[in-house]
Design an enzyme around this catalytic site. Structure first.
Site, PDB file in Angstrom:
ATOM      1  N   HIS A 111       0.823  -1.213   0.000  1.00 58.21           N
ATOM      2  CA  HIS A 111       0.000   0.000   0.000  1.00 58.21           C
ATOM      3  C   HIS A 111       0.861   1.268   0.000  1.00 58.21           C
ATOM      4  CE1 HIS A 111      -3.077  -2.899   1.148  1.00 58.21           C
ATOM      5  NE2 HIS A 111      -3.968  -1.999   0.796  1.00 58.21           N
ATOM      6  N   ASP A 146       9.826  -7.023  -4.109  1.00 61.00           N
ATOM      7  CA  ASP A 146       8.780  -7.555  -3.230  1.00 61.00           C
ATOM      8  C   ASP A 146       8.826  -9.077  -3.311  1.00 61.00           C
ATOM      9  OD1 ASP A 146       5.898  -6.065  -2.130  1.00 61.00           O
ATOM     10  OD2 ASP A 146       6.009  -8.253  -2.165  1.00 61.00           O
ATOM     11  N   ALA A 154      10.720   4.061   7.148  1.00 58.09           N
ATOM     12  CA  ALA A 154       9.502   4.440   7.882  1.00 58.09           C
ATOM     13  C   ALA A 154       8.604   3.208   7.975  1.00 58.09           C
ATOM     14  CB  ALA A 154       8.780   5.584   7.172  1.00 58.09           C
ATOM     15  N   ASP A 210      12.357   6.875  10.878  1.00 57.88           N
ATOM     16  CA  ASP A 210      11.145   7.218  11.628  1.00 57.88           C
ATOM     17  C   ASP A 210      10.816   6.158  12.685  1.00 57.88           C
ATOM     18  OD1 ASP A 210       8.759   8.834  12.038  1.00 57.88           O
ATOM     19  OD2 ASP A 210       7.617   7.253  11.040  1.00 57.88           O
ATOM     20  N   GLU A 217      11.738   1.970  20.898  1.00 59.47           N
ATOM     21  CA  GLU A 217      11.191   3.328  20.852  1.00 59.47           C
ATOM     22  C   GLU A 217      10.729   3.758  22.245  1.00 59.47           C
ATOM     23  OE1 GLU A 217       8.185   3.415  17.805  1.00 59.47           O
ATOM     24  OE2 GLU A 217       9.657   2.992  16.221  1.00 59.47           O
ATOM     25  N   HIS A 267       8.467   8.242  14.984  1.00 56.46           N
ATOM     26  CA  HIS A 267       7.415   7.336  14.492  1.00 56.46           C
ATOM     27  C   HIS A 267       6.118   8.102  14.168  1.00 56.46           C
ATOM     28  CE1 HIS A 267       6.011   2.883  14.645  1.00 56.46           C
ATOM     29  NE2 HIS A 267       5.344   3.542  13.710  1.00 56.46           N
ATOM     30  N   ILE A 268       6.284   9.129  13.337  1.00 57.77           N
ATOM     31  CA  ILE A 268       5.126   9.948  12.991  1.00 57.77           C
ATOM     32  C   ILE A 268       4.786   9.882  11.497  1.00 57.77           C
ATOM     33  CG2 ILE A 268       4.992  11.642  14.873  1.00 57.77           C
ATOM     34  CD1 ILE A 268       7.026  12.230  11.716  1.00 57.77           C
TER      35      ILE A 268
HETATM   36  P1  NAI Z   1       1.460  -3.731   2.995  1.00 57.88           P
HETATM   37  O1  NAI Z   1       1.154  -5.028   3.666  1.00 57.88           O
HETATM   38  O2  NAI Z   1       0.431  -3.104   2.127  1.00 57.88           O
HETATM   39  O3  NAI Z   1       2.788  -3.910   2.088  1.00 57.88           O
HETATM   40  C1  NAI Z   1       3.929  -4.595   2.528  1.00 57.88           C
HETATM   41  C2  NAI Z   1       4.608  -5.206   1.297  1.00 57.88           C
HETATM   42  O4  NAI Z   1       5.835  -5.797   1.700  1.00 57.88           O
HETATM   43  C3  NAI Z   1       3.782  -6.307   0.637  1.00 57.88           C
HETATM   44  O5  NAI Z   1       3.685  -6.079  -0.748  1.00 57.88           O
HETATM   45  C4  NAI Z   1       4.581  -7.568   0.937  1.00 57.88           C
HETATM   46  O6  NAI Z   1       4.443  -8.559  -0.065  1.00 57.88           O
HETATM   47  C5  NAI Z   1       5.991  -7.033   1.005  1.00 57.88           C
HETATM   48  N1  NAI Z   1       6.917  -7.878   1.745  1.00 57.88           N
HETATM   49  C6  NAI Z   1       6.676  -8.639   2.845  1.00 57.88           C
HETATM   50  N2  NAI Z   1       7.797  -9.263   3.229  1.00 57.88           N
HETATM   51  C7  NAI Z   1       8.767  -8.905   2.361  1.00 57.88           C
HETATM   52  C8  NAI Z   1      10.142  -9.238   2.225  1.00 57.88           C
HETATM   53  N3  NAI Z   1      10.743 -10.070   3.086  1.00 57.88           N
HETATM   54  N4  NAI Z   1      10.819  -8.685   1.209  1.00 57.88           N
HETATM   55  C9  NAI Z   1      10.215  -7.839   0.315  1.00 57.88           C
HETATM   56  N5  NAI Z   1       8.922  -7.506   0.385  1.00 57.88           N
HETATM   57  C10 NAI Z   1       8.209  -8.014   1.407  1.00 57.88           C
HETATM   58  O7  NAI Z   1       1.924  -2.746   4.152  1.00 57.88           O
HETATM   59  P2  NAI Z   1       1.912  -1.151   4.134  1.00 57.88           P
HETATM   60  O8  NAI Z   1       0.613  -0.650   4.586  1.00 57.88           O
HETATM   61  O9  NAI Z   1       2.451  -0.675   2.848  1.00 57.88           O
HETATM   62  O10 NAI Z   1       2.948  -0.846   5.328  1.00 57.88           O
HETATM   63  C11 NAI Z   1       4.339  -1.101   5.168  1.00 57.88           C
HETATM   64  C12 NAI Z   1       5.049  -0.890   6.487  1.00 57.88           C
HETATM   65  O11 NAI Z   1       4.864   0.458   6.943  1.00 57.88           O
HETATM   66  C13 NAI Z   1       4.567  -1.773   7.627  1.00 57.88           C
HETATM   67  O12 NAI Z   1       5.691  -2.249   8.324  1.00 57.88           O
HETATM   68  C14 NAI Z   1       3.808  -0.836   8.543  1.00 57.88           C
HETATM   69  O13 NAI Z   1       3.874  -1.249   9.885  1.00 57.88           O
HETATM   70  C15 NAI Z   1       4.601   0.456   8.333  1.00 57.88           C
HETATM   71  N6  NAI Z   1       3.878   1.675   8.692  1.00 57.88           N
HETATM   72  C16 NAI Z   1       4.564   2.677   9.327  1.00 57.88           C
HETATM   73  C17 NAI Z   1       3.938   3.848   9.690  1.00 57.88           C
HETATM   74  C18 NAI Z   1       4.708   4.943  10.353  1.00 57.88           C
HETATM   75  O14 NAI Z   1       4.109   5.741  11.088  1.00 57.88           O
HETATM   76  N7  NAI Z   1       5.985   5.061  10.137  1.00 57.88           N
HETATM   77  C19 NAI Z   1       2.515   4.059   9.432  1.00 57.88           C
HETATM   78  C20 NAI Z   1       1.888   2.998   8.664  1.00 57.88           C
HETATM   79  C21 NAI Z   1       2.563   1.833   8.340  1.00 57.88           C
END
Ligand code: NAI
Length: 409
Positions: free
Chosen positions: A160, A180, A237, A263, A268, A291-292
């Site tokens: 996403h 990915d 992030a 981030d 933390e 972490h924002i």
């Molecule tokens: P998502 O689930 O939509 O996308 C994650 C992608 O990573 C998927 O396409 C998945 O197939 C891929 N993936 C999984 N394991 C992998 C690996 N070993 N190697 C390569 N690709 C791999 O998740 P989204 O929503 O895009 O979030 C991504 C990250 O961002 C999460 O860790 C989430 O916790 C973090 N996040 C951080 C925030 C912040 O405030 N800094 C806020 C929102 C999310």
């Protein structure tokens, strides 16, 4: 639990959940919605829960096994955030309470921050900013200062957030490549890399958007960093455990990398009173943020809409799509039938026992949906026409029943 008319359902929203959640409940006919600005703990929470059917929290309200075992009315919990660790999820499931969250409402916020950081790092802004703040030093130079246009952005985790970052980056004229573990349909001109190594060796900026899994733990260590182009930048992030911070600090000090924006950290601080301990503190070519990535007003509003919609859908129609601890059932509307929700311990013979009761009542089943998860079974049954007098007493003697609700058309 017998189904209630909406004016008897009490919704309690804590921790200053965004007002759009209240508006959403009101628009759907839920009038008893109380919004409190703070978290509640201990006795204060227990007291409130006695008369609460739907609870909305953010990250500070702890909903423990003890709290859950003392509430008989609670039917659903909404976490108006991403994480759900503050709720004892197994205990909630065993009390027949689905827990919902909003995993993707802040996607855009993270993507925008990443692009902003990419610009700052490519222009050496962190160190220039720091020099002016600390002693007024005027680092006016174009040395190692670059545009994003024409550079290559490597996105690890094309989900996403990764996809949104890719789109924004292309609008800046960047070449986007991604890696990915799942095969993905590329948006725009983004191109997949067969391996992480390939991505690392081709990118001017590497940005990480993977989830926290055993495979992503320490995904970026000295070995991976050494494959990155000299002078490249790293942005994380995603989750703190993905990058080995000591290795990153060494690569920055050795000037192999020209900058980093971080981030999320392996450890933390829990709040304002605790300080961040990190080898990156004091390394001026880093941008450190608490972490924002997803913390914006827009994300809060989106989260409020997403979670309140899930809660309303469950209350109105029984759908549990997106529940983190509960069997997920996505249900069609039931305009001409009566719907019975039966939550039970997942053991053999439950469906049979339930259908025996329907048979005894002479009820004709028009649809039935069953899912099980974590020792809990969830059966939704639609029966033709309204069965007068039907209520939960007809099902409570089925051994293993946790909760029953009867919904009306
Ligand atoms: P998502 O689930 O939509 O996308 C994650 C992608 O990573 C998927 O396409 C998945 O197939 C891929 N993936 C999984 N394991 C992998 C690996 N070993 N190697 C390569 N690709 C791999 O998740 P989204 O929503 O895009 O979030 C991504 C990250 O961002 C999460 O860790 C989430 O916790 C973090 N996040 C951080 C925030 C912040 O405030 N800094 C806020 C929102 C999310």
């Amino acid at each position: 639990m017998h189904s209630l008319s909406k004016d008897k359902i009490n919704v309690l929203l804590l921790e200053g959940v965004h007002q759009s959640a209240v508006e959403n409940f009101h628009a759907q006919g839920y009038k008893n919605v109380e919004l409190l600005p703070t978290a509640l703990q201990g006795e204060a929470l227990l007291e409130k829960l006695k008369n609460t059917h739907i609870l909305g929290i953010r990250s500070r309200t702890q909903v423990s096994q003890e709290a859950l075992s003392q509430t008989s009315k609670l039917m659903a919990i909404g976490c108006f955030c991403i994480g759900t660790n503050q709720v004892d999820l197994n205990a909630a499931a065993s009390h027949g309470i689905p827990v919902f969250n909003a995993p993707f409402s802040n996607t855009r916020s993270v993507a925008e921050l990443v692009i902003g950081e990419a610009i700052m790092l490519m222009r050496g802004i962190p160190q220039k900013n720091m020099a002016l703040h600390l002693d007024g030093t005027w680092l006016k130079t174009a040395e190692r200062s670059y545009e994003l246009r024409g550079k290559t952005l490597g996105i690890v985790g094309y989900g996403h957030i990764g996809m949104q970052v890719a789109q924004l980056a292309e609008n800046f004229g960047m070449n986007v490549i991604y890696y990915d573990i799942e095969s993905k349909l590329s948006m725009g001109n983004a191109r997949p890399c067969a391996t992480l190594d390939e991505l690392l060796t081709r990118s001017n900026i590497v940005t990480l958007h993977v989830p926290e899994t055993p495979e992503t733990q320490n995904m970026i260590t000295q070995k991976e960093i050494s494959q990155m182009l000299p002078g490249a930048c790293l942005i994380n992030a995603s989750r703190g455990t993905v990058v080995n911070i000591d290795d990153l600090a060494s690569a920055l000090e050795a000037k192999h990398l020209s900058g980093a924006a971080i981030d999320v950290f392996p450890q933390e601080p829990k709040g304002k009173d605790e300080k961040l301990t990190s080898a990156l503190r004091g390394i001026t070519q880093t941008l450190l943020t608490p972490h924002i990535g997803g913390s914006t007003k827009e994300a809060q509003a989106n989260i409020a809409v997403e979670v309140s919609e899930k809660l309303i859908k469950y209350s109105d129609n029984g759908s549990t799509t997106g529940a983190v601890n509960f069997p997920e059932v996505n249900l069609p509307p039931h305009p001409n039938s009566q719907r019975i929700l039966h939550i039970h311990q997942n053991k053999p013979g439950m469906l049979n026992a339930l259908n025996t009761v329907f048979g005894q009542l002479g009820a004709n089943i028009s649809g039935q949906y069953l899912q099980t998860k974590n020792g809990v079974g969830y059966v939704v049954t639609d029966i033709e026409s309204q069965q007068k007098g039907l209520n939960n007493s007809h099902f409570k003697n089925i051994e293993g029943t946790i909760k029953t609700r009867v919904l009306y058309a």
